[in-house]
Design a protein around this motif. Structure first.
Motif, short mmCIF file in Angstrom:
data_model
loop_
_atom_site.label_atom_id
_atom_site.label_comp_id
_atom_site.label_asym_id
_atom_site.label_seq_id
_atom_site.Cartn_x
_atom_site.Cartn_y
_atom_site.Cartn_z
N LEU A 1 4.45 9.39 9.96
CA LEU A 1 3.68 10.39 9.23
C LEU A 1 3.82 11.77 9.89
CD1 LEU A 1 0.43 8.34 8.48
CD2 LEU A 1 2.42 8.69 7.00
N GLY A 2 5.05 12.07 10.34
CA GLY A 2 5.34 13.37 10.91
C GLY A 2 4.88 13.57 12.32
N ALA A 3 4.55 12.50 13.04
CA ALA A 3 4.03 12.66 14.41
C ALA A 3 4.43 11.47 15.25
CB ALA A 3 2.52 12.80 14.37
N TYR A 4 4.32 11.61 16.57
CA TYR A 4 4.65 10.52 17.48
C TYR A 4 3.46 9.65 17.83
CZ TYR A 4 9.19 12.73 18.16
OH TYR A 4 10.44 13.26 17.96
N GLY A 5 2.30 10.04 17.40
CA GLY A 5 1.12 9.22 17.64
C GLY A 5 -0.08 9.78 16.90
N HIS A 6 -0.96 8.91 16.46
CA HIS A 6 -2.20 9.30 15.81
C HIS A 6 -3.35 8.63 16.54
CE1 HIS A 6 -0.63 11.32 12.15
NE2 HIS A 6 0.44 10.57 12.41
N LEU A 7 -4.39 9.39 16.80
CA LEU A 7 -5.51 8.86 17.55
C LEU A 7 -6.80 9.03 16.75
CD1 LEU A 7 -6.42 7.66 20.31
CD2 LEU A 7 -6.89 10.01 21.03
N VAL A 8 -7.52 7.93 16.59
CA VAL A 8 -8.83 7.93 15.95
C VAL A 8 -9.85 7.44 16.96
CG1 VAL A 8 -10.26 6.90 14.13
CG2 VAL A 8 -7.90 7.53 13.64
N ALA A 9 -11.00 8.09 17.02
CA ALA A 9 -12.10 7.65 17.87
C ALA A 9 -13.33 7.40 17.01
CB ALA A 9 -12.41 8.68 18.95
N LEU A 10 -13.96 6.25 17.18
CA LEU A 10 -15.19 5.92 16.46
C LEU A 10 -16.30 5.68 17.48
CD1 LEU A 10 -13.79 3.43 13.79
CD2 LEU A 10 -14.34 5.85 13.48
#
Length: 342
Positions: A248-257
């Protein structure tokens, strides 16, 4: 030069308002209906009927590390803005879930984004390669599904999801309407898998996570009211992975809950290359426990590494796991509709 996201302080007392029906690690009981979002539970800046939280994000132009961000007002301005996912409606848009009580196992979820007139929205701005990102997480934060639904001509979105156990879940839609002046939003809505719910304990704080033969080490700190770097290092068989692939156009995606209310923080990345390090800058909106989910792609497959992090304690982001804490069992699943961690 690194670019980060500043998420300022947020009233910690808000956590007590949410998650009472399906609190993490609480008792066992039947689940029949999803929790309704109360109009009086959150103060909102918009006059929409069920104001309840929002988080926007900005597109990253190059395939470095990737993600989304949240913007939280100072606690002195409580109610002016909330972390992402705490509202089902914001800015004149509503996340309308058509399948609030899916069965255990694989099923099809259906939803729509409605405008202030109740009409389904059909036009969206593409961000991070998609018009809309859809995430489902269990209330105990041991199940995480990052899904990519398909949109019908009438604005109805559908996606297949595997929800492995009865209990409370929350769905998040991350999107930006194409209408002039529209802002990026993250809306959240409760859903419930009927049956006898048995919430699992949150996995213990630990600096490493293993997934599909990969090891991911978390370094840095997550501090309330103070920006800090979160650095995730990916290795395989003891060797650094230096050829992460754009996802998705990036080397990593980070979500925090955040544990309790599941406040949603999608964090923007810092500049960087294709591994082994993926770096983010984030500020926790409050003290408390958070669950981090890193998506990365290698050899054509997206994987999710998950971490439990405490903000505002001596452990910070890399504290050792308590000897008495046993992590809940987790599995990772990927399919054409997205990828998931649970």
């Amino acid at each position: 030069m690194n670019t980060g996201v500043k998420i300022t302080a947020f009233a910690a007392a808000l956590a007590a308002t949410f998650g009472t029906a399906y609190g993490v690690g609480k008792g066992v009981g039947p689940v029949d209906e999803p929790k309704k979002t109360g109009h009086g539970e959150h103060a909102a800046a918009t006059p929409t009927p069920t104001a309840d939280g929002h988080e926007g994000h900005t597109e990253t132009p190059a395939p470095t590390a990737g993600g989304h961000e949240g913007h939280v007002e100072d606690s002195a301005q409580a109610g002016a803005a909330l972390p992402g996912g705490l509202q089902v409606s914001d800015g004149g848009y509503t996340l309308a879930l058509e399948t609030p009580t899916p069965p255990t196992g694989r099923s099809t979820l259906k939803f729509a984004i409605q405008d202030a007139a109740g009409k389904k929205v059909t036009a969206f701005t593409t961000e991070h390669g998609k018009e809309l990102h859809f995430i489902v997480a269990s209330r105990d934060l041991t199940v995480f599904r990052h899904l990519h639904p398909e949109k019908a001509a009438d604005g109805t979105w559908t996606v297949e999801a595997d929800l492995p156990a009865a209990g409370g879940y929350k769905a998040f839609a991350d999107f930006k309407p194409a209408a002039k002046g529209a802002k990026a939003l993250t809306l959240g809505v409760d859903l419930a898998v009927p049956g006898a719910a048995a919430p699992k304990p949150l996995p213990a704080v630990a600096p490493t996570a293993a997934v599909d033969g990969y090891q991911v080490r978390l370094g840095g700190t997550l501090d309330p009211g103070k920006a800090g770097e979160l650095r995730l290092t990916v290795t395989k068989d003891g060797e650094p992975v230096t050829d992460l692939e754009p996802y998705l156009g990036a080397y990593g995606h980070l979500v925090a809950l955040r544990q309790g209310d599941l406040a949603y923080l999608h964090v923007h990345p810092n500049e960087g290359g294709p591994g082994p390090d993926v770096s983010f800058t984030a500020t926790a909106p409050s003290t408390g426990t958070y669950r981090l989910f890193l998506d990365f792609q290698h050899e054509g497959k997206v994987r999710t590494a998950a971490f439990t992090v405490k903000a505002g304690t001596p452990d910070k982001a890399r504290g050792a796991a308590p000897a008495s804490s046993a992590p809940a069992p987790e599995t990772t699943e990927h399919d054409a509709g997205g990828h998931s961690h649970g």
